[in-house]
Design a protein around this motif. Structure first.
Motif, PDB file in Angstrom:
ATOM      1  N   PHE A 404      18.703  11.570 -20.755  1.00 24.02           N
ATOM      2  CA  PHE A 404      17.565  12.181 -21.444  1.00 24.02           C
ATOM      3  C   PHE A 404      17.756  13.687 -21.566  1.00 24.02           C
ATOM      4  O   PHE A 404      17.399  14.301 -22.559  1.00 24.02           O
ATOM      5  N   VAL A 429      10.881   9.297 -28.260  1.00 24.83           N
ATOM      6  CA  VAL A 429      10.502   8.984 -26.882  1.00 24.83           C
ATOM      7  C   VAL A 429       8.989   8.815 -26.833  1.00 24.83           C
ATOM      8  O   VAL A 429       8.247   9.651 -27.362  1.00 24.83           O
ATOM      9  N   ALA A 434       7.207   7.136 -20.857  1.00 24.23           N
ATOM     10  CA  ALA A 434       8.248   7.797 -20.079  1.00 24.23           C
ATOM     11  C   ALA A 434       7.676   8.340 -18.768  1.00 24.23           C
ATOM     12  O   ALA A 434       8.229   8.129 -17.688  1.00 24.23           O
ATOM     13  N   LEU A 564      13.477  12.000 -15.646  1.00 28.84           N
ATOM     14  CA  LEU A 564      13.822  10.626 -16.038  1.00 28.84           C
ATOM     15  C   LEU A 564      15.269  10.291 -15.704  1.00 28.84           C
ATOM     16  O   LEU A 564      15.588   9.155 -15.370  1.00 28.84           O
ATOM     17  N   SER A 570      14.937   3.648 -16.474  1.00 30.23           N
ATOM     18  CA  SER A 570      14.180   4.588 -17.283  1.00 30.23           C
ATOM     19  C   SER A 570      14.018   4.132 -18.726  1.00 30.23           C
ATOM     20  O   SER A 570      13.364   4.778 -19.512  1.00 30.23           O
ATOM     21  N   CYS A 573       8.903   1.140 -19.601  1.00 30.02           N
ATOM     22  CA  CYS A 573       7.766   1.533 -18.781  1.00 30.02           C
ATOM     23  C   CYS A 573       7.409   0.370 -17.861  1.00 30.02           C
ATOM     24  O   CYS A 573       7.938  -0.721 -18.001  1.00 30.02           O
ATOM     25  N   VAL A 579      10.945   2.913 -23.565  1.00 35.12           N
ATOM     26  CA  VAL A 579      10.563   4.316 -23.395  1.00 35.12           C
ATOM     27  C   VAL A 579      11.150   5.152 -24.528  1.00 35.12           C
ATOM     28  O   VAL A 579      10.551   6.096 -24.997  1.00 35.12           O
ATOM     29  N   VAL A 580      12.338   4.767 -24.966  1.00 32.50           N
ATOM     30  CA  VAL A 580      13.006   5.561 -26.002  1.00 32.50           C
ATOM     31  C   VAL A 580      13.720   4.624 -26.976  1.00 32.50           C
ATOM     32  O   VAL A 580      14.263   3.611 -26.569  1.00 32.50           O
TER      33      VAL A 580
END
Ligand code: ADP
Ligand code: MG
Length: 596
Positions: A404, A429, A434, A564, A570, A573, A579-580
């Protein structure tokens, strides 16, 4: 009301005729076309076949035919095969502890023959001529020599023609075909050297050329996945683990294989689920193919007539090993999810059309939509994520070097999303997801190491609770304390909160307390403690995380990214959402029809 005539009739015990016995056994062994296919294909595999073709007519209700190029049978064996408990695979009870074949009960052929109109054609390679056996409802009609290819060809006509009650249970042809197809896709996994073809009403609906378990698994798990192999003691594991976001409400993409046999095993399913740790919603079933190899003496497969359940001699050991292996893979899912796969999994064709219409205009724009296959390709639905294209390594050698902290933050949009870029890719993101993931891991890990720090509130906070929430709190003051809550009962229904976990900054304290107090803790001593701890941690994390809509300063964003990078899982969630997501240049170019 009972009929007195029946009551007074003298009872007679008699041994049932062979055909009836076989029909009773058929009730357990074959219940629908898929289970007939299963038995016949298992026999082909046991006979060393490398080519297996399956034909269905009307979903298998008028015809199920399996043709193989295996060892075939000599004339005497071809007749004997239909005797109950006639098998060439075991001869003494010791053999049951060391099974090397899929079949061993000698039940399938007589059972299937008793409820269908069956024609067997078979030729053993050593014999110049083959044998044809015709059996109707379990009775041999005729046996003769015929010219035939080496191998075996079994036609099962009019399944359940003589047991109308069972025939009625057959579903629509399309449904039965789907079940057969799904089973063949799964059953092919442990036999990489075998080609499988499936035809429905003469149309080919599946063609699986020889391919490794991993390659075939990629056709089953639709989305990012990681390959793994793992060995501990007597257990060897390998397979493909789907990203938590590939989990779904159905068990169709969870394949369990024990010593080459497809099984439905609660213990293994639960171990895999727990290996996914906190990344799944309670109703979700993960997508994964897990092949377990273990000493034959460590597992009993003779516990179910269809041999689809197993019993392990040391279940706890198997459970822990599988859970641990899966967990070590899931922990490595920290790279971004590819964008296409954040759209609902297995999108329906119509959804794809809609999507292709809005996002993927065709060149020339005459027809307005792209063919589904093309849209699928553009969406990357069929392909596995190139981010995870990691070659043939074990879990240990998987590299996943997304960070990240390397992202360049560009802007915040729609309240909740951070737009970023890095190395020819565009990233989005979800800032709340996150932050929630980060806080969740923090709370949970500190709880485990008993290091949650708490912060004293300037003013104690008191809150009135319902009798049941109050009782839950009062009974578990110690648990609350370990989470960093200093809580005291006051009177009959009020609690006073003096301190809270220090990660909790500016959220709604009242909501948090109500939420945590409502996690039922009565069974904390039982084995589900972990789940409850996660539950509380997830709630604390959610309440402590940045709300959507709040604007974030660049330094805050970069601090979050750094954090993160130090945390596990990561990529998702605590509720399993990504998350991304990332978009490559070519994907972005496709939106604008610039891809060529
Ligand atoms: P099992 O598989 O438990 O032995 P089955 O009733 O399924 O029992 O089959 C009986 C026997 O018939 C098998 O043991 C095998 O010797 C023979 N047989 C069945 N199908 C085939 C086949 N496709 N090719 C060669 N032999 C077969
Ligand atoms: Mg068999």
């Amino acid at each position: 009301m009972s009929d007195p005539a029946i009551k007074t009739k003298p009872r007679q015990i008699r041994v049932l005729p062979e055909v009836v016995i076989n029909q009773i056994a058929a009730g357990e062994v074959v219940d629908r076309p898929a289970s007939v296919v299963r038995e016949l294909v298992d026999n082909s595999i046991d006979a060393g076949a490398t080519e297996i073709a399956i034909y269905l007519e009307e979903g298998g209700s008028s015809l199920i035919r399996v043709v193989d190029n295996g060892s075939g049978m000599a004339r005497d064996d071809a007749i004997l095969a239909f005797e109950r408990h006639a098998t060439s695979k075991i001869s003494e009870s010791e053999d049951l502890n060391n099974l090397q074949t899929l079949g061993f009960r000698g039940e399938a052929l007589p059972s299937i023959a008793s409820v269908s109109q069956l024609v067997l054609k078979t030729r053993n390679i050593e014999n110049p001529v083959g044998t044809q056996v015709q059996i109707w409802g379990g009775k041999i009609k005729n046996v003769r020599s015929v010219a035939s290819a080496a191998g075996t060809d079994i036609e099962v006509g009019r399944l359940f023609f003589n047991t109308p009650a069972r025939r009625k249970f057959l579903r629509q042809p399309a449904t039965e075909e789907q079940r057969v197809k799904l089973w063949v896709q799964h059953a092919a996994l442990p036999f990489p050297g075998v080609r499988y073809r499936l035809f429905a009403d003469r149309r080919e609906i599946l063609n699986l050329p020889p391919a490794s378990l991993i390659d075939r698994s990629r056709g089953i798990i639709q989305g990012s996945s990681l390959e793994f192999s793992y060995e501990e003691g007597v257990i060897e594991l390998f397979g493909l683990i789907g990203h938590p976001a590939t989990a779904s409400g159905s068990a169709d993409s969870l394949v369990l294989i024990v010593n080459g046999r497809i099984v439905k095993d609660k213990l293994l399913s639960r171990a895999i689920r727990e290996g996914y740790d906190s990344t799944l919603k309670p109703t979700e079933i993960p997508s994964a193919v897990v092949s377990l190899t273990i000493e034959p003496s460590e597992v009993d497969v003779n516990v179910h007539p269809q041999k689809s359940e197993v019993r392990f001699r040391h279940p706890q050991m198997v459970f822990q090993t599988v859970k641990q292996a899966v967990n070590s893979v899931v922990m490595r899912f920290s790279a971004p999810f590819v964008a296409a796969q954040t759209f609902p999994f297995r999108p329906k064709e119509t959804d794809l059309f809609r999507y292709s219409q809005t996002l993927l205009p065709t060149k020339g724009c005459e027809s307005g939509y792209q063919p589904v296959a093309q849209a699928l390709g553009a969406l990357g639905v069929k392909e596995s994520d190139p981010t995870f294209d990691l070659g043939h390594g074990s879990a240990v050698s998987v590299q996943n070097d997304f960070k990240f902290s390397r992202l360049k933050f560009l802007a915040q949009t729609l309240g909740c999303y951070l737009l970023c870029e890095h190395a020819e890719k565009f990233y989005v993101v979800d800032m709340h997801a996150a932050h929630e993931r980060y806080n969740f891991n923090l709370v949970r890990n500190r709880f485990r190491t008993r290091e949650i720090s708490s912060q004293q509130l300037l003013l104690p906070f008191s809150i009135e609770l319902s009798p049941s929430l109050f009782a839950n709190c009062v009974e578990h003051l110690e648990v609350f304390r370990r989470y960093g809550f200093e809580v005291e009962p006051f009177g009959e229904s009020t609690i006073v909160v003096r301190s809270v976990p220090s990660c909790f900054k500016d959220g709604d304290l009242r909501h948090l307390i109500l939420d945590v107090a409502s996690v039922p803790l009565e069974g904390v001593a039982d084995g589900r403690l972990q789940e409850k701890i996660d539950h509380i941690a997830a709630r604390i994390a959610c309440h402590a995380s940045i709300r959507s809509g709040r604007s974030m300063e660049p330094q805050e964003v970069y601090a979050l990214f750094d954090a993160l990078d130090t945390t596990e899982f990561s990529a998702a969630c605590p509720h399993g959402r990504p998350v991304v997501v990332s978009f490559s240049r070519s994907e972005v170019e496709q939106w604008f029809g610039r891809d060529r």
